[in-house]
Design a protein around this motif. Sequence first.
Motif, PDB file in Angstrom:
ATOM      1  N   SER B  53       0.821  -1.208   0.000  1.00 37.82           N
ATOM      2  CA  SER B  53       0.000   0.000   0.000  1.00 37.82           C
ATOM      3  C   SER B  53       0.858   1.262   0.000  1.00 37.82           C
ATOM      4  N   LEU B  54       2.001   1.181  -0.686  1.00 31.41           N
ATOM      5  CA  LEU B  54       2.888   2.337  -0.790  1.00 31.41           C
ATOM      6  C   LEU B  54       3.564   2.291  -2.155  1.00 31.41           C
ATOM      7  N   TYR B  55       3.318   3.327  -2.962  1.00 30.71           N
ATOM      8  CA  TYR B  55       3.884   3.341  -4.302  1.00 30.71           C
ATOM      9  C   TYR B  55       5.290   3.934  -4.242  1.00 30.71           C
ATOM     10  N   ASP B  56       6.300   3.091  -4.331  1.00 37.92           N
ATOM     11  CA  ASP B  56       7.694   3.514  -4.374  1.00 37.92           C
ATOM     12  C   ASP B  56       8.509   2.322  -4.882  1.00 37.92           C
ATOM     13  N   ASP B  58      11.564   1.850  -5.818  1.00 37.27           N
ATOM     14  CA  ASP B  58      12.896   1.614  -5.249  1.00 37.27           C
ATOM     15  C   ASP B  58      12.798   0.937  -3.886  1.00 37.27           C
ATOM     16  N   LEU B  59      11.869   1.413  -3.064  1.00 30.86           N
ATOM     17  CA  LEU B  59      11.695   0.803  -1.737  1.00 30.86           C
ATOM     18  C   LEU B  59      11.208  -0.635  -1.852  1.00 30.86           C
ATOM     19  N   TYR B  81       7.573   0.453   7.134  1.00 30.62           N
ATOM     20  CA  TYR B  81       8.181   1.732   6.754  1.00 30.62           C
ATOM     21  C   TYR B  81       7.115   2.809   6.573  1.00 30.62           C
ATOM     22  N   ARG B  82       6.006   2.419   5.955  1.00 30.32           N
ATOM     23  CA  ARG B  82       4.919   3.359   5.667  1.00 30.32           C
ATOM     24  C   ARG B  82       4.438   4.080   6.928  1.00 30.32           C
ATOM     25  N   ILE B 248       1.798   7.668 -11.494  1.00 27.34           N
ATOM     26  CA  ILE B 248       1.889   6.278 -11.081  1.00 27.34           C
ATOM     27  C   ILE B 248       1.270   5.366 -12.148  1.00 27.34           C
TER      28      ILE B 248
END
Lengths: 151, 362
Positions: B53-56, B58-59, B81-82, B248
């Motif tokens: 539930s986090l658009y990234d 690289d992470l 992390y979120r 995105i």
Amino acid sequence: MKDTIDDINPRKEWLGTLAKSPEGRVGALLDQVMARPDFTWLRMPEIGSVMVRGRAGATGSPFNLGEVTVTRCSLRLADGTVGHGYVQGRRKACAEAAALVDALMQTENAADIRVAVLNVLEAERTEARTTRAAKAAATKVDFFTMVRGED
Amino acid sequence: MYVAVKGGERAIENAHAWLAEERRGDTSVMELSVPQIREQLALAVNRVMAEGSLYDPDLAALAIKQSRGDLIEAIFLIRAYRTTLPRFGASQPIDTANMTCDRRVSATFKDVPGGQILGPTFDYTHRLLDFKLAADGEVAQAPQREAAQAKVPHVTGFLNREGLIEEAPHDDTTPRDLTREPLEMPADRALRLQALARADEGFTLSMAYSTQRGYARNHAFVGELRIGDVVVEMDIPELGFAIDIGEITVTECETVNQFKGSKTEPPQFTRGYGLVFGQTERKAISMALVDRALRWEELGEDYVGAPAQDAEFVLYHSDNIQATGFLEHIKLPHYVDFQSELELVRKLRRDAGATPKQEANE
């Protein structure tokens, strides 16, 4: 309509271009045009998230889809001009460069920055999108009708 | 008597050190970089972003490397992390009608305006292992064709014009957010869609499949499936207007379902909706089918007791981080709990065993 007013807001346009820029690109282009001016931080670069919303059935009630990472900062040039930087991802250096560009676009340097930073970013983005759209178009199905045997 | 015990620090440290070594694997094999994972295992990255539930990207790629490819562990890392991030705000709802489509297919209309665009799909591949990938090789450039610049309209819009399908009327109610308040029943559609968007792909797939096999059958056509990029726009208070804060990739699926009509609605098609981060079409189609099944009450359908109709069952069991957290905790020390169970069973056996022994003595 609100959108129409937004569409002719040039600052909205350039801030959007800066937010979507690739890693390191804004800073690299800025440094080619001019030495970075002195500034003071109003808000140090900080990494956070934005909750992205969608709409049920694409057009209906909003719902929370999930978050996206965003880095933001605000700064003030020596002459008092304020710049805001918002970029997608965790990119403090990019947010700083974006805020500088936003501030400089409100000064006498605007024309130079427009040509050497924003126009370049926009051209690169257009090229990348055009290439991708062309690859998608090449996968578009051309239907044809088979001749039926009994006729 | 309860006796507190300590210990195991050295064992834990050594276990972690060995984990790091095993993660690296044979050092004569080149180490995998995070950008390699991001670029070459993109669909794994997409799943981790969707369910984390986090658009990234690289992470998500980092999480996959750290978790040795255990995607649920990677999703766990992203969720953790979120929670450390300050929330700057919420975006305006993304406008998927303005998506630049990499892929766009409709199973209901052959000659749909905008066309059937296959995109980079596994469909129509033969599912035969390609041993060329095991050897180093250059990839040929994908062919290109001039693209029409027009925006690609949603397929359901055509049915709407005839009034044959239910509308999704525009409104701007602020949706409840299950990352800010506990998920409580009854869950409205916005809350259900949020939960499904981050739900485990396998669970969502199985629930959707159960509806196809007859548990709350709602025969679904994929009216439209589209994958592509949308801009994310947010109001910025210090500016007084909204700006794009990013772009995105999302997958959107709209199903068209049979509906015989109810007391208040004439016979028409109804809709299920799926929207997921990244190129994640199995998940998006599954989400649309489950969304449609969960809508039985608002559409005046019968509750037939099917699992996919039961919002409480679906939503409380769809989150793989909650599920794995509760499941896996049972492998951690429960010495004291078990000690009391042991005492209890011994006592019950004594109680139960006492009578026959007395009988035998008589």
